[in-house]
Design a protein around this motif. Sequence first.
Motif, short mmCIF file in Angstrom:
data_model
loop_
_atom_site.label_atom_id
_atom_site.label_comp_id
_atom_site.label_asym_id
_atom_site.label_seq_id
_atom_site.Cartn_x
_atom_site.Cartn_y
_atom_site.Cartn_z
N ARG A 191 0.84 -1.20 0.00
CA ARG A 191 0.00 0.00 0.00
C ARG A 191 0.87 1.25 0.00
O ARG A 191 0.61 2.21 -0.75
CB ARG A 191 -0.92 0.01 1.23
CG ARG A 191 -1.78 1.27 1.33
CD ARG A 191 -2.70 1.23 2.54
NE ARG A 191 -1.96 1.12 3.79
CZ ARG A 191 -2.51 0.96 4.98
NH1 ARG A 191 -3.83 0.89 5.10
NH2 ARG A 191 -1.78 0.87 6.08
N HIS A 231 1.61 3.73 -3.22
CA HIS A 231 0.79 4.91 -2.91
C HIS A 231 -0.69 4.63 -3.20
O HIS A 231 -1.38 5.43 -3.83
CB HIS A 231 1.25 6.13 -3.70
CG HIS A 231 2.65 6.56 -3.39
ND1 HIS A 231 3.23 7.67 -3.98
CD2 HIS A 231 3.60 6.05 -2.57
CE1 HIS A 231 4.47 7.80 -3.54
NE2 HIS A 231 4.72 6.82 -2.68
N THR A 234 -4.61 4.31 -2.73
CA THR A 234 -5.69 4.97 -1.99
C THR A 234 -7.02 4.32 -2.37
O THR A 234 -7.09 3.48 -3.28
CB THR A 234 -5.76 6.48 -2.30
OG1 THR A 234 -6.31 6.65 -3.62
CG2 THR A 234 -4.39 7.13 -2.21
N SER A 235 -8.07 4.77 -1.73
CA SER A 235 -9.40 4.23 -2.02
C SER A 235 -9.90 4.63 -3.40
O SER A 235 -10.91 4.10 -3.87
CB SER A 235 -10.39 4.70 -0.95
OG SER A 235 -10.47 6.12 -0.94
N GLN A 236 -9.19 5.55 -4.05
CA GLN A 236 -9.59 5.98 -5.39
C GLN A 236 -9.01 5.09 -6.48
O GLN A 236 -9.35 5.23 -7.65
CB GLN A 236 -9.15 7.43 -5.63
CG GLN A 236 -9.70 8.42 -4.62
CD GLN A 236 -11.22 8.38 -4.55
OE1 GLN A 236 -11.90 8.50 -5.57
NE2 GLN A 236 -11.75 8.18 -3.34
N SER A 245 -6.72 -1.21 1.37
CA SER A 245 -6.66 0.22 1.06
C SER A 245 -8.02 0.81 0.71
O SER A 245 -8.12 2.02 0.48
CB SER A 245 -5.69 0.46 -0.11
OG SER A 245 -4.44 -0.16 0.12
#
Length: 505
Positions: A182, A186, A188-190, A215
Amino acid sequence: MPNVADSVWLQAASAPDRVAVTGSGRRLTFSQLRDGAARVAGAVLESGLQPGSRVLLVAPSVPEFPVVYYGLHAAGMIVLTPNTMSTRREVEYLMEDAGCSLAVAWHGVGPAPVEAAKALGVPCWTFGVGATGIVTAESLSAPRDRDLSDTAVLLYTSGTIGSPKGAELTVGNLRASAEIFREAMHVTSQDVFGTALPLFHIYGQATVMGTALLSGAAISLMEVFDASKLVAQLESDGVTILGAVPTMFNALLRLSDDATSAGGARMRIATSGGASLPPEVLRSFESRFGTPILEGYGLTETTGTATFNSIDRNRKVGATGRPLPGVEMRILDAEGTEVTPGEVGEIELRGPTVMKGYWRRPDATAQAFHDGWFRTGDLGAVDQDGDVRIVDRMKDLIIRGGYNVYPREVEEVLYEHEDILDVAVVGVPDEYRGEEVCALVVVRDGSGLDAAQIRDWAKERLSAYKVPHRIRFAQALPVGPSGKVLKRAIDVDAFLEPEIVARNG
């Protein structure tokens, strides 16, 4: 106390309507994934199984895989995920070796799990779309407490020497791997991870699925790899991170420019593992798709985690990056002395992602560790900057007339030829030199490339003793679920194309 399924429950609580999994025309939100997993967990516990029981899960990369997988973990089970193409004999061996109490199989994988379970007197549940077939009176409300040192999965090694052994990966191993990747990527939830990797393999299971769901990112699954369909899926699902193996990248490059022009518009990185990535494939993919490939190195026994090319620094083509945070690495020569930068030796690793050991094999476990370090059996070198280059497997080393030949080096040179699509270099017995270098080559249709031209290409780029003196042609090379060429499955004599043998050089 921790559980591998905690990430699913936490994401469902914070973002229940966020998409978690897509694939095969289906889509699950995090709340739907949690609810399905809770139902599976409830059914398993209702059946009388206790935490720590071993359960076989046989399923392809469909949305129901994570539903059942995380449901089994939530109930505290130890999960085995064999290749979906395993035969009844192979499945029966795994179930008996692990002492499985239950088998759970996707309805489309064939009769092997059902037949193997029946032979052992073990129940087998089959499930279909929506994990139908697994029912319970009461879903589990929260994952069972476990310890970080508890075994979570048994992933059986390929068994190139002796019978396959079950690598015991713990709750802590799986959590550490996901947390490490994670940060390294890098995530992310996007983000949306796209992959056609099998989830029964460590790369798809831990590096992709584990990292994504920890994540809060989505995973876009492809059940059966198809290069043109994958390009379309990259676009339709808005994939930002592609997880693939070298054979997949190679297949994508074979598509026409029209087929790839619109694919992966949002893709920011691709990751490669499972086998070494030829530099020419990396360069061509990045030029065509405009997406950097971050190559990494890891083994089943290290939860797929060892070294990785950082997203934050310039990558070196041909290198697999530096050891990931928390992972320690050393390279030793045959006498057990640590080598200097640039020298080749065996890679040893230790850290939070290294397995507990081999299931019920204390002798094999003892042989695999050296003073607390895991012996990988891989040959590598590290440069002055700390970047690691994997040279080859120790067992694949060819000794030709007293000279060491590393097949990977020869393969990378041959891959640079525009008409060579795939290649495997192996050693074959030779009365004169002990072993001879043999190249098995898949060439582009209509290229007309012959053995003499391949030798001339290699002679311009390699020392004479490294040049393949036996060349045979193949329509395709055997590959395993991770996309790695299965050299142990290659029968050189089965390739009927003429070979050439030269004694000079």
